[in-house]
Design an enzyme around this catalytic site. Structure first.
Site, PDB file in Angstrom:
ATOM      1  N   TYR A 123      31.260  29.931 124.115  1.00 16.09           N
ATOM      2  CA  TYR A 123      31.354  30.779 125.303  1.00 16.09           C
ATOM      3  C   TYR A 123      31.972  32.106 124.904  1.00 16.09           C
ATOM      4  O   TYR A 123      32.984  32.143 124.191  1.00 16.09           O
ATOM      5  CB  TYR A 123      32.218  30.105 126.369  1.00 16.09           C
ATOM      6  CG  TYR A 123      32.395  30.918 127.637  1.00 16.09           C
ATOM      7  CD1 TYR A 123      31.320  31.171 128.485  1.00 16.09           C
ATOM      8  CD2 TYR A 123      33.643  31.444 127.975  1.00 16.09           C
ATOM      9  CE1 TYR A 123      31.487  31.914 129.646  1.00 16.09           C
ATOM     10  CE2 TYR A 123      33.819  32.182 129.149  1.00 16.09           C
ATOM     11  CZ  TYR A 123      32.734  32.410 129.981  1.00 16.09           C
ATOM     12  OH  TYR A 123      32.907  33.144 131.125  1.00 16.09           O
ATOM     13  N   LYS A 154      43.324  36.431 126.309  1.00 17.09           N
ATOM     14  CA  LYS A 154      44.248  35.353 126.654  1.00 17.09           C
ATOM     15  C   LYS A 154      45.690  35.601 126.159  1.00 17.09           C
ATOM     16  O   LYS A 154      46.401  36.361 126.796  1.00 17.09           O
ATOM     17  CB  LYS A 154      43.666  34.012 126.189  1.00 17.09           C
ATOM     18  CG  LYS A 154      42.345  33.754 126.955  1.00 17.09           C
ATOM     19  CD  LYS A 154      41.753  32.392 126.845  1.00 17.09           C
ATOM     20  CE  LYS A 154      40.604  32.278 127.843  1.00 17.09           C
ATOM     21  NZ  LYS A 154      39.298  32.010 127.287  1.00 17.09           N
ATOM     22  N   ASP A 170      34.998  35.667 117.657  1.00 11.78           N
ATOM     23  CA  ASP A 170      35.536  35.710 119.011  1.00 11.78           C
ATOM     24  C   ASP A 170      36.779  34.827 119.027  1.00 11.78           C
ATOM     25  O   ASP A 170      36.694  33.597 119.107  1.00 11.78           O
ATOM     26  CB  ASP A 170      34.496  35.233 120.020  1.00 11.78           C
ATOM     27  CG  ASP A 170      35.017  35.304 121.455  1.00 11.78           C
ATOM     28  OD1 ASP A 170      36.216  35.622 121.635  1.00 11.78           O
ATOM     29  OD2 ASP A 170      34.242  35.032 122.387  1.00 11.78           O
TER      30      ASP A 170
HETATM   31  C1  LIG Z   1      38.000  32.805 127.730  1.00  7.59           C
HETATM   32  C2  LIG Z   1      37.055  33.286 126.700  1.00  7.59           C
HETATM   33  C3  LIG Z   1      36.286  34.459 126.876  1.00  7.59           C
HETATM   34  C4  LIG Z   1      36.256  35.213 128.165  1.00  7.59           C
HETATM   35  O1  LIG Z   1      37.494  35.760 128.492  1.00  7.59           O
HETATM   36  P1  LIG Z   1      37.808  36.139 130.029  1.00  7.59           P
HETATM   37  O2  LIG Z   1      39.159  36.755 129.966  1.00  7.59           O
HETATM   38  O3  LIG Z   1      37.749  34.865 130.798  1.00  7.59           O
HETATM   39  O4  LIG Z   1      36.762  37.096 130.462  1.00  7.59           O
HETATM   40  C5  LIG Z   1      35.511  34.885 125.819  1.00  7.59           C
HETATM   41  N1  LIG Z   1      35.481  34.223 124.647  1.00  7.59           N
HETATM   42  C6  LIG Z   1      36.192  33.105 124.447  1.00  7.59           C
HETATM   43  C7  LIG Z   1      36.145  32.425 123.123  1.00  7.59           C
HETATM   44  C8  LIG Z   1      36.997  32.589 125.468  1.00  7.59           C
HETATM   45  O5  LIG Z   1      37.670  31.453 125.269  1.00  7.59           O
END
Ligand SMILES: *Cc1c(COP(=O)(O)O)cnc(C)c1O
Length: 430
Positions: A144, A267, A239
């Site tokens: 994701y 995060k 990511d």
């Molecule tokens: C949570 C997450 C996102 C998206 O971040 P948001 O702050 O929810 O938009 C993108 N990549 C990874 C790996 C994530 O865990």
């Protein structure tokens, strides 16, 4: 435990907010019951509006590595608030946080701040496309990367194939540039490159996948990925929105020897405030506006209150590197406990840990990719989740999420959680 007030609050929310929530997973669709509405957090605990107390293993889905209401972070936020909420002009705290990140990550010379992980990844992809003059991107099934159009693509099969959108409203014309490969399967990546005569701008991966449950990439796979990207002039994007400052201080880059070309963060970097970031070597970042032609902007980007929270959090982490050993030991203790509880009840379970991240599947098969993950027993998970919640343990409400330990998660809390897990495992087996 009663949830009367939360049930009423959910019904009320439902009338004015789609599904009653501002992010779908919060709705408890995959598990039993209605979501507790939260009144407050304190250290390792959450309290709902019915007065129930929970040991919190969600931690706002990752950001709160120091738990709720950490005194240092709270102080720096309150001080920043008193100077003003937002200026839309540069502040020195942005440079301070950027400097901390640049020092920490060998792969990053320059970094730009945005307001969410989604925005960080979306911007990184645009930059990769702009820097390489190529349209195609490659992602992995089950990873994701936020909800932007190009990335909201899943796979029907594990074969390398052009993506179809996984949501109405996402034009197929757009996602036809998103290729899909299978996690931990280099042949599927080779096939994508072979099938793309126009080239691939970037390969984006969660080096420690946390959005199909916790599924780390094999080191050998990451090395092969690095090689193939270099050979084809494609940028490798890690990511690390979830794994950054979570799996280790440097995220996956503190565990693997593989260096990406670009990194996305989120995060933990905002400690609970809305912050995302993307960074790379200076030559790549030079393509970004106003230095270069690739446009990207944000009214609230680098917000001073959010930057203050992030800076304090990051400084605390850097000053106490042993935190990760402690968090990792607690995560292992918790997963060992879940495993023994499952074995005692005769329920198949597999578990994994990376730093403060933990994951478990009700399955007898080691999970290497999304297809493996899909074979977990989601009904068993739903029962387990409900049993734990009713006994004051707040776990992520989907079997495809990662759990988190914070510095406020005490050994007593872990022991209590394991004790409860024995009860619940015995109950759901019967
Ligand atoms: C949570 C997450 C996102 C998206 O971040 P948001 O702050 O929810 O938009 C993108 N990549 C990874 C790996 C994530 O865990």
């Amino acid at each position: 435990m009663t949830y009367d007030k939360s049930i009423a609050a959910f019904e009320e929310a439902y009338r004015v907010i789609p599904g009653g929530v501002d992010s779908p997973v919060r709705a408890f669709s995959g598990v039993e019951g209605t979501p507790p509405f939260i009144e407050k957090g304190e250290g390792g605990y959450l309290f709902d509006i019915d007065g129930n107390r929970y040991i919190d293993y969600v931690q706002s889905w990752g950001p709160l590595i120091f738990g709720h209401r950490d005194a240092d972070i709270e102080k720096s936020v309150v001080e920043a608030v008193k100077r003003g909420l937002s200026f839309g002009a540069p502040t020195t705290v942005e440079t301070e946080l950027a400097t901390e990140i640049v020092i920490l990550f060998d792969s990053i010379d320059k970094v730009r701040f945005v307001s969410s992980g989604t925005e960080a990844v979306m911007s990184a992809i645009r930059l990769a496309r702009g820097a390489t003059n190529r349209d195609n991107i490659l992602k992995f099934t089950g990873c994701y990367h936020g909800h932007s159009d190009s990335l909201l693509v899943q796979a029907g099969s594990g074969l390398a194939t052009f993506g179809t959108p996984s949501s109405p409203g996402v034009p197929a014309d757009l996602t036809k540039h998103t290729l899909l490969a299978t996690y931990n399967d280099i042949e599927s990546v080779q096939k994508c490159f072979a099938d793309s005569p126009d080239g691939i701008s970037c390969v984006i991966i969660e080096p420690i996948a946390g959005n199909m449950g916790l599924v780390p990439a094999d080191e050998e796979f990451l090395k092969q990925l690095r090689t193939i990207c270099t050979e084809h002039g494609a940028l490798l994007i890690f990511d690390e929105v979830m794994s950054g400052f979570r799996a280790s201080l440097k995220g996956a880059q503190g565990i693997s020897t593989v260096q990406p070309d670009m990194v996305t963060l989120g995060k933990v970097i905002g400690a609970g405030m809305p912050v995302g970031a993307f960074g790379a070597k200076a030559d790549i970042m030079a393509h970004l506006s106003p230095e270069g032609p690739v446009y990207q902007a944000g009214t609230l980007s680098g917000n001073p209150v959010a930057m203050a929270a992030g800076l304090t959090s990051l400084k605390k982490l850097k000053a106490n590197p042993s935190i990760y050993v402690e968090l990792g030991n607690k995560a292992k203790k918790l997963m060992d406990g879940f495993m023994k509880a499952a074995q005692t009840a005769g329920i198949p379970l597999v578990t994994d840990v990376r730093g403060s991240m933990f994951g478990f599947f009700f399955s007898d098969k080691v999970v290497k990719n999304f297809d493996d993950a899909l074979q977990n027993d989601t009904e068993m998970f739903a029962k387990f989740h409900k049993g734990m919640l009713d006994r004051g343990i707040y776990l992520a409400c989907s079997s495809y999420e990662t759990g988190f330990i914070s510095t406020a998660t005490t050994d007593d809390m872990i022991e209590e959680t394991i004790k409860v897990a024995y009860e619940v495992m015995a109950e759901i087996k019967g």
